[in-house]
Structure formats: structure tokens, C-alpha cells
Design an enzyme around this catalytic site. Structure first.
Site, PDB file in Angstrom:
ATOM      1  N   HIS A 101       0.796  -1.121  -0.041  1.00  0.00           N
ATOM      2  CA  HIS A 101       0.158   0.050   0.030  1.00  0.00           C
ATOM      3  C   HIS A 101       0.870   1.066   0.113  1.00  0.00           C
ATOM      4  O   HIS A 101       1.771   1.121   0.811  1.00  0.00           O
ATOM      5  CB  HIS A 101      -0.735  -0.023   1.254  1.00  0.00           C
ATOM      6  CG  HIS A 101      -1.960   1.177   1.100  1.00  0.00           C
ATOM      7  ND1 HIS A 101      -1.797   2.337   1.430  1.00  0.00           N
ATOM      8  CD2 HIS A 101      -3.335   0.885   0.750  1.00  0.00           C
ATOM      9  CE1 HIS A 101      -2.860   3.099   1.152  1.00  0.00           C
ATOM     10  NE2 HIS A 101      -3.960   2.121   1.031  1.00  0.00           N
ATOM     11  N   GLU A 170      -3.888   1.854  -7.202  1.00  0.00           N
ATOM     12  CA  GLU A 170      -4.221   2.989  -6.441  1.00  0.00           C
ATOM     13  C   GLU A 170      -3.341   4.159  -6.744  1.00  0.00           C
ATOM     14  O   GLU A 170      -2.148   4.134  -6.122  1.00  0.00           O
ATOM     15  CB  GLU A 170      -4.406   2.798  -4.930  1.00  0.00           C
ATOM     16  CG  GLU A 170      -3.505   1.728  -4.426  1.00  0.00           C
ATOM     17  CD  GLU A 170      -3.488   1.890  -2.944  1.00  0.00           C
ATOM     18  OE1 GLU A 170      -4.452   1.708  -2.238  1.00  0.00           O
ATOM     19  OE2 GLU A 170      -2.132   1.843  -2.480  1.00  0.00           O
TER      20      GLU A 170
END
Length: 248
Positions: A101, A170
């Protein structure tokens, strides 16, 4: 084009949020998961480490998946204060883990470390949600593709069987900013990511400011296989709405 009947994944990334009292808010979601309204949606919750075990028990009689938000790359126990490895996650009921992430990349995780983490997670029989994405600066310099290419190449280096890997695209500039990519940009980027895999395209999820408003335009991107949802997933009603709006 509306993807009414597509099998979609909805991953709730709770980040640093949640207490034992949060378990009560899940009743609505459990009820929803057993109803016809869910269509072909698969829900997966990734709460903080402290809640994985409780969530796992709570979801015992329904189809909701559980995951961790990160793991240490070491496979054995060791002197790593504050760390949890993939086997420990598996042991308390996790089936998935988010790796790479951008919030962790920002704190120093590089592609090589992410590669080690993915390998250890796969060996522990966890499914991996592997996050990739470019920063605003990289986007402005038209480096999106070269950045994604490198993240995929190094992050998945020497991993032959990729069937248990999901890719979460993302863009770093979209996380928590309220901005999402333009539809045609998102579509072509997802196609580009899938083109990096010769066989068995991975499932590609989109993450970054997904909410009950923009899901209406995001669901039109018909090459997406689901969404990684941050803040909006902490609220049961909003999370359920996102799933419902994907299918209506």
C-alpha cells in the site's frame, strides 16, 4: 455498459481505525451478505491486526473474507518488535493480506521488500492484494506506465504462480484526496496492467477515494474486478451502498 452480473470484489481497508465496539456495526453488513441484494459481490474486510481474530469469529457463518493490511517478510518468529508475519495472520483466520500500500511505500517499503513479503504471504497460503500506483509528480511527467511496470516486475519477481494475487491499482494522488482518474485513463491503465501478464490476467481492483458518489462512474469501467475502499468502508451503510450501486 453496466456490469450487472460480474463477480466483483469489495475490499474494506480500515487502516488505523476500529475498536471492539466496531463489531456491532458489522451486523448490517452480515445481514446484507446473506441477502440477494449482494448480487455477485464478494466482501473482504482488512481491519487492524488487533481486530482480525474478532472479525474472523464474527464472520464465521457468512461468506465475508478477512485479511491483514500488511505483514513482515520473515517466515519464522524473530526479534522484530511490533511486527506480524503471514503465518501469524493465517493462524488467526486471515485469508488475504494487502501488500505494498502506498502509505507503507511512503514509509520506506521498496519493491524488493514487497516482493519478499508477497512470497512469504503466498507460502503461508494467503491471497495477496498487491498495491501499485504512481504519484502526482510521476503522473505529470507521464511516467505512470514505467512506474507501474517496474512495480509489477520487481514486486512479482520469481513468482511463477500468480493465481492468488490480486492487483490493486491505486494512484497515490487519488488516495484520500477525493480525486479519481478520468474514466478513459483508468480503463487504459487497467488494460495496461493486465497486458503485463501473458496468461491468467490477475483480478484488478481500483483504490483511491472510492465513495458512494463516484462509484456510479467507476462501475462503468468494465475491465475492473472490484474496489479497494478506505474511509467509506468504515461506515456499514456507505460500504453496502457502494456494493448496491455497483449492481444497479
Amino acid at each position: 455498459f453496466i456490469m450487472t452480473n460480474k463477480y466483483m470484489y469489495f475490499v474494506a481497508n480500515w487502516k488505523m481505525y476500529g475498536a471492539l465496539s466496531s463489531l456491532n456495526t458489522l451486523n448490517k453488513v452480515i445481514k446484507f451478505s446473506k441477502s440477494k441484494d449482494i448480487n455477485k459481490g464478494r466482501l473482504i474486510y482488512c481491519p487492524p491486526y488487533t481486530l482480525i481474530s474478532s472479525f474472523s469469529k464474527k464472520f464465521k457463518n457468512c461468506q465475508i473474507g478477512i485479511g491483514g493490511q500488511n505483514c513482515h517478510e520473515g517466515e519464522n518468529y524473530g526479534p522484530y518488535t511490533g511486527s506480524v508475519n503471514a503465518h501469524m495472520l493465517k493462524n488467526i483466520g486471515a485469508q488475504f493480506v494487502i501488500i505494498g500500500h502506498s502509505e507503507n511505500r511512503e514509509r520506506g517499503e521498496n519493491d524488493k521488500l514487497i516482493n519478499l513479503k508477497i512470497k512469504s504471504a503466498l507460502r503461508a497460503k494467503l491471497k495477496v492484494i498487491f498495491c501499485i500506483g504512481e504519484t502526482l509528480n510521476q503522473k505529470k511527467q507521464k511516467k505512470t506506465r514505467s512506474i507501474l511496470s517496474k512495480q509489477i516486475k520487481v514486486g512479482l519477481n520469481n513468482i511463477k504462480n500468480k493465481s492468488n494475487i490480486f492487483i490493486a491499482y491505486e494512484p497515490v494522488w487519488a488516495i484520500g484526496s477525493g480525486f479519481i482518474p478520468k474514466s478513459e485513463d483508468l480503463f487504459t491503465t487497467v488494460q495496461y496492467i493486465k497486458s503485463k501478464f501473458k496468461v491468467n490476467f490477475p483480478k484488478v481492483l481500483y483504490g483511491g477515494s472510492v465513495n458512494t458518489q463516484n462509484i456510479t462512474s467507476l462501475k462503468e469501467i468494465n475491465n475492473l474486478d472490484g474496489f479497494l475502499i478506505g474511509g467509506a468502508s468504515q461506515n456499514a451503510k456507505k460500504f453496502i451502498d457502494i456494493v448496491k450501486k455497483t449492481y444497479t
